[in-house]
Design a protein around this motif. Structure first.
Motif, mmCIF file in Angstrom:
data_model
loop_
_atom_site.group_PDB
_atom_site.id
_atom_site.type_symbol
_atom_site.label_atom_id
_atom_site.label_comp_id
_atom_site.label_asym_id
_atom_site.label_seq_id
_atom_site.Cartn_x
_atom_site.Cartn_y
_atom_site.Cartn_z
ATOM 1 N N PRO A 35 29.958 -18.297 13.840
ATOM 2 C CA PRO A 35 30.680 -17.726 14.987
ATOM 3 C C PRO A 35 29.984 -18.161 16.283
ATOM 4 N N SER A 36 30.765 -18.375 17.329
ATOM 5 C CA SER A 36 30.173 -18.863 18.575
ATOM 6 C C SER A 36 29.203 -17.839 19.155
ATOM 7 N N VAL A 37 28.220 -18.352 19.878
ATOM 8 C CA VAL A 37 27.218 -17.499 20.512
ATOM 9 C C VAL A 37 27.904 -16.491 21.431
ATOM 10 N N ARG A 38 28.874 -16.964 22.210
ATOM 11 C CA ARG A 38 29.586 -16.066 23.148
ATOM 12 C C ARG A 38 30.336 -14.962 22.416
ATOM 13 N N ASN A 39 31.029 -15.326 21.335
ATOM 14 C CA ASN A 39 31.789 -14.315 20.588
ATOM 15 C C ASN A 39 30.874 -13.264 19.977
ATOM 16 N N ARG A 42 27.675 -6.813 21.707
ATOM 17 C CA ARG A 42 27.099 -6.340 22.964
ATOM 18 C C ARG A 42 25.602 -6.624 23.053
ATOM 19 N N VAL A 43 25.267 -7.873 22.795
ATOM 20 C CA VAL A 43 23.889 -8.322 22.930
ATOM 21 C C VAL A 43 23.867 -9.528 23.864
ATOM 22 N N ASN A 44 22.716 -9.834 24.374
ATOM 23 C CA ASN A 44 22.538 -10.966 25.270
ATOM 24 C C ASN A 44 22.782 -12.276 24.503
ATOM 25 N N PRO A 45 23.525 -13.215 25.095
ATOM 26 C CA PRO A 45 23.748 -14.501 24.418
ATOM 27 C C PRO A 45 22.445 -15.224 24.064
ATOM 28 N N LEU A 46 21.394 -15.034 24.855
ATOM 29 C CA LEU A 46 20.113 -15.661 24.533
ATOM 30 C C LEU A 46 19.514 -15.093 23.252
ATOM 31 N N THR A 47 19.802 -13.824 22.982
ATOM 32 C CA THR A 47 19.342 -13.193 21.740
ATOM 33 C C THR A 47 20.032 -13.839 20.544
ATOM 34 N N VAL A 48 21.340 -14.044 20.664
ATOM 35 C CA VAL A 48 22.098 -14.699 19.598
ATOM 36 C C VAL A 48 21.588 -16.123 19.407
ATOM 37 N N LEU A 49 21.402 -16.822 20.498
ATOM 38 C CA LEU A 49 20.922 -18.202 20.440
ATOM 39 C C LEU A 49 19.551 -18.283 19.764
ATOM 40 N N LYS A 50 18.680 -17.317 20.039
ATOM 41 C CA LYS A 50 17.352 -17.312 19.418
ATOM 42 C C LYS A 50 17.462 -17.120 17.903
ATOM 43 N N LYS A 109 25.806 -29.162 16.585
ATOM 44 C CA LYS A 109 26.574 -30.352 16.974
ATOM 45 C C LYS A 109 27.006 -30.125 18.420
ATOM 46 N N ARG A 110 26.422 -30.913 19.299
ATOM 47 C CA ARG A 110 26.650 -30.734 20.729
ATOM 48 C C ARG A 110 28.134 -30.663 21.057
ATOM 49 N N GLY A 111 28.490 -29.608 21.752
ATOM 50 C CA GLY A 111 29.873 -29.420 22.170
ATOM 51 C C GLY A 111 30.782 -28.849 21.098
ATOM 52 N N LEU A 112 30.310 -28.765 19.857
ATOM 53 C CA LEU A 112 31.141 -28.254 18.763
ATOM 54 C C LEU A 112 30.657 -26.917 18.216
ATOM 55 N N GLY A 113 29.342 -26.710 18.230
ATOM 56 C CA GLY A 113 28.798 -25.452 17.730
ATOM 57 C C GLY A 113 27.739 -25.662 16.666
ATOM 58 N N MET A 114 27.486 -24.597 15.915
ATOM 59 C CA MET A 114 26.480 -24.613 14.854
ATOM 60 C C MET A 114 27.201 -24.600 13.512
ATOM 61 N N PHE A 115 26.675 -25.401 12.559
ATOM 62 C CA PHE A 115 27.317 -25.547 11.266
ATOM 63 C C PHE A 115 26.302 -25.389 10.140
ATOM 64 N N VAL A 116 26.743 -24.778 9.043
ATOM 65 C CA VAL A 116 25.904 -24.611 7.856
ATOM 66 C C VAL A 116 25.737 -25.984 7.210
ATOM 67 N N ILE A 117 24.488 -26.377 6.943
ATOM 68 C CA ILE A 117 24.250 -27.708 6.362
ATOM 69 C C ILE A 117 24.481 -27.686 4.849
ATOM 70 N N ALA A 118 24.691 -28.857 4.289
ATOM 71 C CA ALA A 118 24.823 -29.003 2.841
ATOM 72 C C ALA A 118 23.497 -28.611 2.192
ATOM 73 N N GLY A 119 23.575 -27.829 1.150
ATOM 74 C CA GLY A 119 22.378 -27.401 0.437
ATOM 75 C C GLY A 119 21.732 -26.143 0.986
ATOM 76 N N ALA A 120 22.291 -25.564 2.042
ATOM 77 C CA ALA A 120 21.697 -24.371 2.663
ATOM 78 C C ALA A 120 21.640 -23.205 1.689
ATOM 79 N N ARG A 121 22.715 -22.992 0.937
ATOM 80 C CA ARG A 121 22.747 -21.850 0.012
ATOM 81 C C ARG A 121 21.675 -21.980 -1.067
ATOM 82 N N SER A 122 21.513 -23.173 -1.624
ATOM 83 C CA SER A 122 20.506 -23.349 -2.674
ATOM 84 C C SER A 122 19.094 -23.186 -2.108
ATOM 85 N N LEU A 123 18.856 -23.663 -0.885
ATOM 86 C CA LEU A 123 17.559 -23.450 -0.233
ATOM 87 C C LEU A 123 17.290 -21.963 -0.047
#
Length: 142
Positions: free
Chosen positions: A35-39, A45-53, A67-81
């Motif tokens: 979910p986007s940092v802003r959303n 009701r928290v500071n966007p910098l808190t979400v970003l951290k 991904k610049r301009g697109l957002g944050m994405f779960v990488i392949a293999g994240a669940r197994s890690l």
């Protein structure tokens, strides 16, 4: 995600843990956008910098990519890690306490396996006390 925060841990860490739980539970799959940092900031009701951290911790752990301009994405293999790390954490930190409780209570493997589906009825203090409207046979006098 739960909207309640506890005071025992910083909010950014709780956000990170909630995203981890979403990945482990399959709510967020590999390649899914977070979910986007802003959303998140507006909804909880928290500071966007808190979400970003919180999100940055996930990036630092190699679970999410930005991904610049697109957002944050779960990488392949994240669940197994995460599964590997969470299993080690459970066995190293939580299991010793759980095991000590099991031993202290004298529970058997059968009781543990059947306990969730067939709880054993143990008398409680309320059971031992007389309830209104209940009568007991009179006691014999000597």
């Amino acid at each position: 995600m739960d909207r309640e925060w506890n005071d025992n841990q910083p909010i950014y860490r709780q956000l990170r843990d909630r995203v981890v739980a979403m990945i482990l539970d399959g709510v967020l799959k590999e390649g899914d956008a977070l979910p986007s940092v802003r959303n998140v900031a507006a909804e909880y009701r928290v500071n966007p910098l808190t979400v970003l951290k919180g999100y940055q911790q996930l990036v630092d752990e190699g679970l999410v990519e930005s991904k610049r301009g697109l957002g944050m994405f779960v990488i392949a293999g994240a669940r197994s890690l995460l599964l590997k790390a969470e299993r080690q954490k459970f066995l190293g930190e939580e299991w010793p306490r759980v095991r000590a409780t099991i031993e202290r209570l004298g529970l058997t493997a059968t009781e543990l396996l059947n306990g969730a589906t067939h709880p054993t009825q143990h008398p409680t203090l309320e059971d031992a006390q007389e309830k209104p409207g209940e009568s007991h046979p009179p006691k014999k006098e000597r």
